[in-house]
Scaffold this active site. Structure first.
Site, PDB file in Angstrom:
ATOM      1  N   ASP A  20      51.594 -11.465  54.510  1.00 33.40           N
ATOM      2  CA  ASP A  20      51.268 -10.960  53.177  1.00 33.40           C
ATOM      3  C   ASP A  20      52.231  -9.830  52.805  1.00 33.40           C
ATOM      4  OD1 ASP A  20      49.159 -12.701  53.195  1.00 33.40           O
ATOM      5  OD2 ASP A  20      47.599 -11.165  53.116  1.00 33.40           O
ATOM      6  N   ALA A  49      43.679 -16.960  59.123  1.00 26.37           N
ATOM      7  CA  ALA A  49      43.807 -15.818  60.033  1.00 26.37           C
ATOM      8  C   ALA A  49      42.770 -14.749  59.694  1.00 26.37           C
ATOM      9  CB  ALA A  49      45.217 -15.240  59.951  1.00 26.37           C
ATOM     10  N   GLU A 144      44.060 -23.787  52.413  1.00 30.00           N
ATOM     11  CA  GLU A 144      45.475 -23.393  52.417  1.00 30.00           C
ATOM     12  C   GLU A 144      46.282 -24.213  53.423  1.00 30.00           C
ATOM     13  OE1 GLU A 144      45.866 -18.842  50.773  1.00 30.00           O
ATOM     14  OE2 GLU A 144      45.754 -19.135  52.934  1.00 30.00           O
ATOM     15  N   THR A 220      29.174 -16.678  46.323  1.00 29.20           N
ATOM     16  CA  THR A 220      29.409 -15.238  46.304  1.00 29.20           C
ATOM     17  C   THR A 220      29.568 -14.796  44.854  1.00 29.20           C
ATOM     18  OG1 THR A 220      31.790 -15.535  46.584  1.00 29.20           O
ATOM     19  CG2 THR A 220      30.478 -15.258  48.590  1.00 29.20           C
ATOM     20  N   GLY A 251      36.536 -12.179  50.600  1.00 26.35           N
ATOM     21  CA  GLY A 251      35.894 -13.489  50.740  1.00 26.35           C
ATOM     22  C   GLY A 251      36.132 -14.087  52.117  1.00 26.35           C
ATOM     23  N   ASP A 252      37.284 -13.789  52.699  1.00 22.07           N
ATOM     24  CA  ASP A 252      37.584 -14.296  54.046  1.00 22.07           C
ATOM     25  C   ASP A 252      36.723 -13.576  55.081  1.00 22.07           C
ATOM     26  OD1 ASP A 252      39.555 -15.756  52.756  1.00 22.07           O
ATOM     27  OD2 ASP A 252      41.095 -14.247  53.157  1.00 22.07           O
TER      28      ASP A 252
END
Ligand code: RIB
Length: 290
Positions: A20, A49, A144, A220, A251-252
Site C-alpha cells: 500500500d 493480508a 482481490e 456493516t 472492513g478487513d
C-alpha cells in the site's frame, strides 16, 4: 500446519497481498488536476493480508496467496510471519507483488486504485490443494484475487464441511452461486445494494433481502455498527462512537476477527460484536500505529 505455531490453522484466508502506497492529502485530485500531498507512507496491505493479520490475533491462521520475489513481497512475508500467520500456502509469482495506491483525506476516508499483479496468479488448483493440506475449519475469501480462486475455495468448503465466509470486496465478477454457501456473507451497504439491485434502502432491509440467498448475512453500516441477518431476523450490533483517523482496512479487520471468533466457537452475534469493536479500534489508528 502453521509454520509459526506448529499447530493446524483454524482459519485460512484466501486473498490478496499488496504494497500500500498511502498519500495523505487535503483533498482528492479531480480529472486533469494536480494536488500537493502532505505525506507518503508504505505499508503491507491487501484485503487478504489485512484479514489474515486480524484473524491471527484471535486464532491460528494461514494465508493462501501469491506474491512476487520483489522487496514488497519480502516485506509482506516478514510482517505476516512476525504476526504469526502461516505462509506455507503462499506461492511465489514471477510478477511483482500487488500494489494499492491510496489517497487518505483528513476525514479518514480513502480512495484506492489496486493493481493485482502477482495476486492475479493465484490459481483455483493451488487454493484447493492448499486448503486440503491446511484443513481449516473456517475459510474467508474476498475478491482481490481471480474469481476461480474463490469458487474453488467455496467448493472445498462444501466438500469438506468447512465454514465459508465471503466478503465480496471489491465487488466484481464472481459466480453468484457461491452466495448460497456463505455463512456469513459479509458486505457493506454499497456492496449490498450492488448485490440486491435495491437502492436507498436501510441496512436492515438490505440484510433481510440478502438473507434469502445466503445462510447468514452481516451488513456493516459504518459508524452505526453491523446488522446480522439469519432468515427473517435482523439484529444491530452497535459500534461505540469514535473519531475516525483512517478507515482503510477497517472492513478487513472486521472480517478477519469475525472469522477468528467463529473458528473459536462464538455465535454469529458474539463474533460480530467482537468484529465491530475491532473495526472501531482500527479506524482510530493511523497505519503506522497498527
Ligand atoms: O481494504 C483495504 C485494502 O484494500 C488496502 O490494504 C489495499 O491494499 C486494498 O487492497
Amino acid at each position: 500446519m502453521s509454520a509459526a505455531s506448529g499447530r493446524a490453522a483454524r482459519v485460512a484466508v484466501v486473498g490478496s497481498v499488496n504494497l500500500d502506497v498511502v498519500v495523505t492529502a487535503d483533498r482528492r485530485a479531480g480529472a486533469g488536476e494536480t494536488v500537493a500531498g502532505r505525506d507518503v507512507v508504505e505499508a503491507v496491505g491487501g484485503k487478504g493480508a489485512n484479514q489474515a493479520l486480524a484473524a491471527a490475533r484471535e486464532v491460528d491462521t494461514a494465508l493462501v496467496a501469491s506474491v512476487g520475489t520483489d522487496a514488497a513481497g519480502t516485506a509482506a512475508r516478514a510482517t505476516l510471519t512476525r504476526a504469526g500467520v502461516s505462509l506455507d500456502a503462499v506461492s511465489t509469482s514471477s510478477h511483482p507483488t500487488g500494489h494499492a495506491f491510496i489517497t487518505l483525506t483528513p476525514d479518514g476516508e480513502n480512495s484506492i486504485i489496486v493493481v493485482p499483479l502477482a495476486n492475479a496468479d493465484l490459481t483455483g488448483d493451488h487454493v484447493f490443494a492448499a486448503l486440503d493440506l491446511l484443513r481449516p475449519a473456517v475459510v474467508l475469501c474476498q475478491l482481490e484475487v481471480p474469481p476461480e480462486a474463490v469458487h474453488r475455495a467455496a467448493e472445498w468448503c462444501e466438500s469438506r464441511d468447512a465454514r465459508f465466509l465471503l466478503n465480496p470486496s471489491p465487488m466484481g465478477d464472481f459466480d453468484r452461486r457461491v452466495l448460497a454457501l456463505a455463512h456469513p456473507l459479509i458486505v457493506n451497504r454499497h456492496e449490498a445494494e450492488l448485490l440486491t439491485g435495491l437502492r436507498e434502502r436501510s441496512a436492515p432491509d438490505l440484510a433481510r433481502a440478502l438473507s434469502v440467498g445466503s445462510r447468514s448475512v452481516v451488513v456493516t453500516d459504518g459508524p452505526r455498527g453491523a446488522f446480522v441477518a439469519i432468515d427473517d431476523a435482523v439484529d444491530l450490533l452497535p459500534a461505540p462512537a469514535v473519531t475516525a483517523v483512517d478507515t482503510t482496512g477497517a472492513g478487513d479487520a472486521f472480517a478477519g476477527v469475525l472469522a477468528g471468533r467463529l473458528a473459536l466457537g462464538d455465535s454469529l452475534h458474539q463474533a460480530t460484536a467482537r468484529a465491530v469493536d475491532a473495526a472501531s479500534r482500527t479506524v482510530q489508528l493511523a497505519r503506522s500505529e497498527r
